[in-house]
Design an enzyme around this catalytic site. Structure first.
Site, mmCIF file in Angstrom:
data_model
loop_
_atom_site.group_PDB
_atom_site.id
_atom_site.type_symbol
_atom_site.label_atom_id
_atom_site.label_comp_id
_atom_site.label_asym_id
_atom_site.label_seq_id
_atom_site.Cartn_x
_atom_site.Cartn_y
_atom_site.Cartn_z
ATOM 1 N N THR A 24 2.426 -7.749 -4.491
ATOM 2 C CA THR A 24 3.431 -6.729 -4.764
ATOM 3 C C THR A 24 4.446 -7.310 -5.735
ATOM 4 O OG1 THR A 24 3.242 -6.127 -2.412
ATOM 5 C CG2 THR A 24 4.989 -5.053 -3.629
ATOM 6 N N ARG B 7 -5.889 4.465 0.847
ATOM 7 C CA ARG B 7 -5.008 3.637 1.669
ATOM 8 C C ARG B 7 -3.618 3.574 1.050
ATOM 9 N NH1 ARG B 7 -1.746 -1.216 0.769
ATOM 10 N NH2 ARG B 7 -1.417 -2.178 2.807
ATOM 11 N N VAL B 8 -2.605 3.768 1.877
ATOM 12 C CA VAL B 8 -1.210 3.649 1.460
ATOM 13 C C VAL B 8 -0.527 2.658 2.380
ATOM 14 C CG1 VAL B 8 0.992 4.851 1.201
ATOM 15 C CG2 VAL B 8 -1.131 6.000 0.544
ATOM 16 N N GLY B 9 0.111 1.664 1.819
ATOM 17 C CA GLY B 9 0.831 0.674 2.608
ATOM 18 C C GLY B 9 2.310 0.968 2.667
ATOM 19 N N ASP B 10 3.112 -0.076 2.780
ATOM 20 C CA ASP B 10 4.546 0.105 2.953
ATOM 21 C C ASP B 10 5.280 0.426 1.669
ATOM 22 O OD1 ASP B 10 3.951 -2.612 2.150
ATOM 23 O OD2 ASP B 10 6.047 -3.081 2.521
ATOM 24 N N THR C 212 7.263 -7.463 0.582
ATOM 25 C CA THR C 212 5.943 -7.825 0.083
ATOM 26 C C THR C 212 5.157 -8.475 1.214
ATOM 27 O OG1 THR C 212 4.712 -9.282 -1.412
ATOM 28 C CG2 THR C 212 6.933 -9.971 -0.839
ATOM 29 N N GLY C 213 3.904 -8.117 1.344
ATOM 30 C CA GLY C 213 3.093 -8.694 2.410
ATOM 31 C C GLY C 213 2.040 -7.728 2.882
#
Length: 294
Positions: A162, A190-193, A212-213
């Site tokens: 990120t 897929r959707v992350g944070d 980030t992570g």
């Protein structure tokens, strides 16, 4: 009298692998902080500086965001980004954006030109087309797949990358941006944070945060907003709040890091991973840039 200190922190992702040489990234991040410092000294707003720096991180192809992204399991490059103006709580984000060079620029369009907070997929691409943003003509020639060889996770886990930037300008305004290509080998859609306001990106009048992570873990704890609420309602310091949020993520088996700047100009950039590419302009004017321990 208002506190006129200028602060800026950026990150290039918490996927740094011990033993790899990140001299190119460290030099690039330092250059971006220097550019951001000069923009702030010229009177540019926190929001404009954060977006400008994040665009540069995207287009560099050095990090797992923008040009540095890798495809999903269908071979499609789906990109996410978010931006937030802490002074007015304005925000915008895009999820699963396909075909455009700068997701953070399109997220800014959501903030400025729509009544919405997030646009996804074809809706995000439609806005980008309507506003004339640069298209990616040949994805395989454009994308660099940065970070492909720095994976420090066992097979089947959420290897990630990120970029982000948080800023406090001379008027005390705070802003945050986050942009990503997502985890490696992700499922389509897929959707992350990153594009979820309060999870991977947040700014209010107390603090600006970019995470980030392994995004699934950051979503579960509402990481960015939780940090802000720990400070605003729990009375914790910036460092205490940031460390507590990351401790929750680590306790669940996740890893990553975050960057944050508070209203007083103080900064933090902790991580619970092997390393995190990051750089900062501290309140006293010092510039630091590193991938591992300072």
């Amino acid at each position: 009298m208002a506190n006129k200190c200028l602060s800026l922190v950026l990150h290039g992702g918490a996927g740094a692998k011990a033993g790899r040489d990140y001299d190119r990234e460290i030099a690039h991040m330092r250059g971006q902080v220097e550019a951001g410092r000069d923009m702030l000294k010229a009177g540019m707003s926190a929001l404009d500086v954060a977006e400008t720096i994040t665009r540069e991180l995207e287009v560099s192809g050095l990090y797992v965001a923008g040009r540095g992204a890798s495809p999903n399991t269908d071979g499609v490059y789906e990109l996410d980004a978010a931006i937030m103006d802490g002074a007015l709580l304005r925000c915008g984000s895009v999820a699963a954006l396909v075909g455009y060079e700068s997701p953070i620029a399109v997220a800014r369009e959501v903030l400025e030109r729509t009544q919405h907070v997030m646009l996804a997929g074809g809706g995000a691409a439609g806005l980008a087309a309507a506003r004339g943003y640069a298209r990616i003509a040949d994805p395989e020639a454009w994308f660099t797949r940065a970070g492909t060889f720095e994976d420090n996770h066992p097979p089947g886990t959420l290897a990630h990358g990120t970029v982000g930037c948080v800023v406090r300008d001379g008027e005390g305004r705070l802003a945050a941006c986050t942009s990503t290509g997502g985890v490696f080998g992700k499922m389509p859609g897929r959707v992350g944070d990153t594009p979820i306001i309060g999870a991977g990106c947040w700014a209010d009048q107390t603090v600006a945060v970019s995470c980030t992570g392994q995004g699934e873990y950051f979503v579960k704890v509402a990481a960015a907003a939780q940090l802000a609420h720990r400070m605003r309602f729990g009375g914790q310091s910036l460092a205490e709040a940031a460390d507590a949020v990351l401790a929750e993520i680590a306790a669940m088996g996740g890893d990553g890091g975050l960057i944050a700047v508070a209203a007083d100009g103080s900064i933090t950039m902790p991580y619970v991973s092997q390393g995190m590419k990051r750089a900062a302009l501290t309140p006293d004017g010092e510039i630091v840039s590193a991938a591992f321990a300072l």
